[in-house]
Write an enzyme that holds these catalytic residues in place. Structure first.
Site, PDB file in Angstrom:
ATOM      1  CG  ASP A 145      58.210  58.701  30.472  1.00 18.31           C
ATOM      2  OD1 ASP A 145      57.164  59.365  30.609  1.00 18.31           O
ATOM      3  OD2 ASP A 145      58.265  57.470  30.593  1.00 18.31           O
TER       4      ASP A 145
ATOM      5  CG  ASP B 152      54.217  51.724  38.095  1.00 14.89           C
ATOM      6  OD1 ASP B 152      53.265  52.139  37.415  1.00 14.89           O
ATOM      7  OD2 ASP B 152      54.983  52.492  38.704  1.00 14.89           O
TER       8      ASP B 152
HETATM    9  O1  LIG Z   1      57.290  55.493  32.953  1.00 17.60           O
HETATM   10  C1  LIG Z   1      58.265  54.737  32.895  1.00 17.60           C
HETATM   11  O2  LIG Z   1      58.687  54.287  31.797  1.00 17.60           O
HETATM   12  C2  LIG Z   1      58.950  54.336  34.156  1.00 17.60           C
HETATM   13  C3  LIG Z   1      59.967  53.421  34.077  1.00 17.60           C
HETATM   14  C4  LIG Z   1      60.625  53.041  35.228  1.00 17.60           C
HETATM   15  C5  LIG Z   1      60.264  53.591  36.429  1.00 17.60           C
HETATM   16  C6  LIG Z   1      59.253  54.501  36.532  1.00 17.60           C
HETATM   17  C7  LIG Z   1      58.568  54.894  35.404  1.00 17.60           C
HETATM   18  N1  LIG Z   1      57.546  55.780  35.408  1.00 17.60           N
HETATM   19  C8  LIG Z   1      56.876  56.476  36.410  1.00 17.60           C
HETATM   20  O3  LIG Z   1      57.547  56.657  37.635  1.00 17.60           O
HETATM   21  C9  LIG Z   1      56.591  56.606  38.651  1.00 17.60           C
HETATM   22  C10 LIG Z   1      57.135  55.991  39.859  1.00 17.60           C
HETATM   23  O4  LIG Z   1      58.085  56.808  40.466  1.00 17.60           O
HETATM   24  P1  LIG Z   1      58.347  56.580  42.019  1.00 17.60           P
HETATM   25  O5  LIG Z   1      58.435  55.113  42.208  1.00 17.60           O
HETATM   26  O6  LIG Z   1      57.170  57.185  42.699  1.00 17.60           O
HETATM   27  O7  LIG Z   1      59.622  57.273  42.257  1.00 17.60           O
HETATM   28  C11 LIG Z   1      55.478  55.732  38.154  1.00 17.60           C
HETATM   29  O8  LIG Z   1      54.269  56.201  38.650  1.00 17.60           O
HETATM   30  C12 LIG Z   1      55.547  55.854  36.681  1.00 17.60           C
HETATM   31  O9  LIG Z   1      54.595  56.802  36.239  1.00 17.60           O
END
Ligand SMILES: O=C(O)c1ccccc1N[C@@H]1O[C@H](COP(=O)(O)O)[C@@H](O)[C@H]1O
Length: 249
Positions: free
Chosen positions: A16, A138
């Protein structure tokens, strides 16, 4: 349903990226970062340890605090040269960001917020790109969260039913309450999601031990295909070599 013909749980070590650094968060909350240095070095360490997959996340893009697009593309391109499959996440919400993500040569992208806020666009790209698109579910309880996990985005099972009908190929299921906490995976959530879809499920959040991975591997016959492993690897709870050995059939 068995989605993984090998019967073996795939492991996806996570990288990340926030502000150019590999980080881990607690519950995905901005400001809880622990930094682990260069994202490329982290990815190469997992590759050297035997990884077949990398779960690569642009956290700035997910939070809306900028992006790490060039750095992420460099990591994805290097992984492709090394024959490592990449699942790319974070900030992929429209045609331009999707095109940029796919142009990195990643194996698939993972859409979070877009699946909650622009369902018509997500249905369109699922139809166009098939299994290159996964949707990240999520959740807190059974409520989906988007925009860096800061906003509610509807009911898990209603959204899952819609995405099933639209042909979504795969789900990445994260229990936000578990993520980054080393408290063990939410096996009940994984079982419930598997019961609500015939598509493969990638588990995310809470893995703390080899026994946790063995417990997730028990769910392969139900449809769990893989598990993301983050904090436990960075905190050296076990090595990736040990994890791969633990889930080898
Ligand atoms: O992985 C994390 O810790 C995380 C924390 C906060 C937000 C997102 C996170 N992870 C990844 O981001 C995508 C979502 O991104 P978006 O909403 O499409 O812009 C999600 O799939 C997590 O894998």
């Amino acid at each position: 349903m068995t989605s993984n013909p090998s019967g073996k749980l795939e492991l996806l070590p996570a990288v990340d990226v926030r502000d150019g650094q590999a980080v881990r968060l607690v519950h995905g909350e901005s400001g809880t970062e622990t930094s682990y240095g260069s994202p490329l070095e982290a990815a190469l360490a997992w590759q050297r340890a035997g990884a077949e997959w990398l779960h690569l996340v642009d956290l700035d893009a997910a939070f809306g605090t900028g992006d790490n697009r060039e750095l992420i593309a460099g990591v994805a391109e290097r992984m492709k040269e090394l024959h490592i499959k990449v699942e790319l996440s974070g900030g992929i919400r429209d045609d331009a960001s999707l095109a940029a993500a796919l142009a990195t040569g990643c194996t698939r992208v993972n859409l979070g917020t877009a699946a909650l806020e622009t369902p018509e666009w997500v249905a369109k790209v699922i139809a166009e790109h098939g299994d290159k698109i996964a949707v990240g579910l999520d959740v807190r309880g059974t409520t989906l969260r988007g925009r860096g996990w800061t906003r509610d985005g509807g009911d898990l099972y209603e959204t899952l039913e819609r995405l099933n009908k639209e042909g979504c190929a795969r789900y990445v299921v994260t229990d936000i309450a578990k993520d980054g906490t080393l408290q063990g995976p939410n096996l009940e959530l994984l079982r419930n999601v598997c019961a609500a879809t015939d598509r493969p499920v990638v588990a995310s959040g809470g893995v703390s031990s080899l026994d946790d991975l063995r417990a997730i591997a028990e769910l392969v016959p139900l449809g769990v295909e893989g598990s993301i492993v983050g904090k436990a690897l960075y905190a050296k709870a076990f090595t990736l070599e040990e994890a791969l050995e633990a889930v080898a059939k």
